[in-house]
Design an enzyme around this catalytic site. Structure first.
Site, PDB file in Angstrom:
ATOM      1  CD  GLU A 272      45.133  30.644  41.892  1.00  0.00           C
ATOM      2  OE1 GLU A 272      44.027  30.743  42.455  1.00  0.00           O
ATOM      3  OE2 GLU A 272      45.871  31.627  41.672  1.00  0.00           O
TER       4      GLU A 272
ATOM      5  CD  GLU B 141      47.224  34.502  39.551  1.00  0.00           C
ATOM      6  OE1 GLU B 141      46.972  33.760  38.575  1.00  0.00           O
ATOM      7  OE2 GLU B 141      46.343  34.881  40.336  1.00  0.00           O
TER       8      GLU B 141
ATOM      9  NE  ARG C 296      42.457  42.473  38.197  1.00  0.00           N
ATOM     10  CZ  ARG C 296      41.474  43.353  38.183  1.00  0.00           C
ATOM     11  NH1 ARG C 296      41.562  44.423  37.411  1.00  0.00           N
ATOM     12  NH2 ARG C 296      40.396  43.179  38.924  1.00  0.00           N
TER      13      ARG C 296
END
Length: 372
Positions: A193, A296, A328
């Site tokens: 990122e 992600e 998660r």
């Protein structure tokens, strides 16, 4: 619609055929030309598999979920669809400090156990690393001081400390081996990122040249100094608006094995931008001979009950990505769950996502024999 069992059989036949008629000398090598045999096989399987279907991944899937922590065999994903993910994400932040557990309060010894468990069942492991700011001592999100990347490069004031961080990382990576001494292949995804500026390696905190040098030094140190040869290296941006922005800090084809991007569904126009980003990464990966993935992701799955089948699957299907990994499921924070659990509002939609013939979960990954 083809059943999951039928698809698994096709994967098994394809894997058997490939191993029978393709000599090892025809396998493509990743950037590490001394990569272990298992790593080379995984690299080649992922390159081919991404044209057949998209694997599903989940961060910390075996470690905890809604209302449970470290219970053998449990997985929120499995309890919804009857199968484990094909890709398992793990986080090593705080390993560099010599701590016993991660920034997410997961013990590294248990992460090692789960990585081995996932490998033994034929799954794929990917590792991220939110390492502490070596210049300030703050978290990975400490962006109070520019110049951190410059400080850890050779000649910088924190270079020695950064090599100590890498030594801790290397010790863990070298411990990821089976009882017979086989190292578990890992998709390693550091410095992600970087097209944003919320990490100390982000775009407003260092120059493109410094970022590239950070990647190159890190890979060279792990590969040549620490003799680690079971990693595939993943380049992972946040959302971006052009190919030029995506490649602005790309460290080179000789460094990177996987082209990825992270992108959470947090603003209007998400599907359109997701489509554009996926198209760009898919095209670049084909041109460069790399694996492509959405490394992600996460979305408003409590309120958007078609997020799995419409936002993710329908949008990404045309682009031949190897996998999509969602974040998660914190044990006691329902609003932050990124994968469904039994009784979740998106449970039915996720089961449709699972049943689609182009999504790949653990059973298909096992049948594909990714490591041989």
């Amino acid at each position: 619609m083809k059943s999951k069992i039928y698809i698994a059989v096709l994967f098994a036949l394809a894997a058997t055929s490939a191993c029978t008629i393709t000599p090892a000398k025809e396998l493509l090598l990743p950037t590490d030309k001394q990569a272990t045999e298992e790593t080379v096989h995984l690299y080649n399987h992922l390159l081919k598999q991404q044209q057949q279907g998209m694997m599903f991944g989940h961060q910390d899937d075996l470690a905890y979920g809604k209302g449970w922590i470290d219970e053998p065999g449990r997985s929120d994903v499995k309890e919804v669809c009857g199968d484990y993910p094909a890709v398992y994400g793990w986080e090593l932040g705080h390993l560099e400090l010599g701590n016993a557990y991660s920034l997410d309060s997961v013990y590294f010894d248990r992460i090692r156990d789960w990585i081995l468990e996932a490998y033994e069942r034929g799954g794929v492991n990917t590792i991220s690393w939110h390492l502490r700011n070596p210049l300030t001592g703050g978290t990975a999100w400490d962006v109070s001081t520019p110049g951190v990347v410059a400080s850890v490069l050779p000649g910088g004031e924190k270079h020695e400390l950064y090599t100590q961080y890498l030594d801790h990382l290397a010790d863990f990576l070298l411990s990821l081996k089976t009882d017979n001494g086989t190292y578990v292949p890992i998709l390693f995804r550091p410095f992600h990122e970087h097209t944003g500026s919320w990490f100390w390696w982000g775009k407003d905190l260092c120059t493109p040249e410094e970022y590239k040098a950070l990647w190159r030094f890190t890979q060279t140190y792990l590969r040549d100094t620490k003799n680690i040869h079971h990693l595939l290296y993943s380049y992972s941006t946040d959302r971006f608006k052009s190919q030029e922005k995506y490649l602005e800090r790309y460290p080179g084809d000789d460094v990177i094995d996987l082209l990825g991007f992270d992108m959470y569904d947090r603003s209007p126009g998400y599907r359109d931008l997701l489509d554009k980003c996926a198209a760009t990464v898919s095209r670049l990966a084909k041109e460069k001979g790399k694996i492509a993935a959405m490394t992600e992701a996460g979305g408003p799955i409590e309120t958007d009950t078609e997020w799995w089948t419409v936002t993710i699957l329908k949008t990404l299907k045309p682009y031949g990505l190897s996998y999509v990994l969602v974040w998660r499921n914190p044990t006691n924070k329902i609003w932050e769950a990124f994968a469904p659990y039994p009784g979740h509002p998106s449970e039915a939609d996720f089961i449709q996502f699972y049943n689609d013939p182009e999504t790949i979960f653990q059973q298909e990954a096992t049948a594909a024999k990714l490591y041989n």
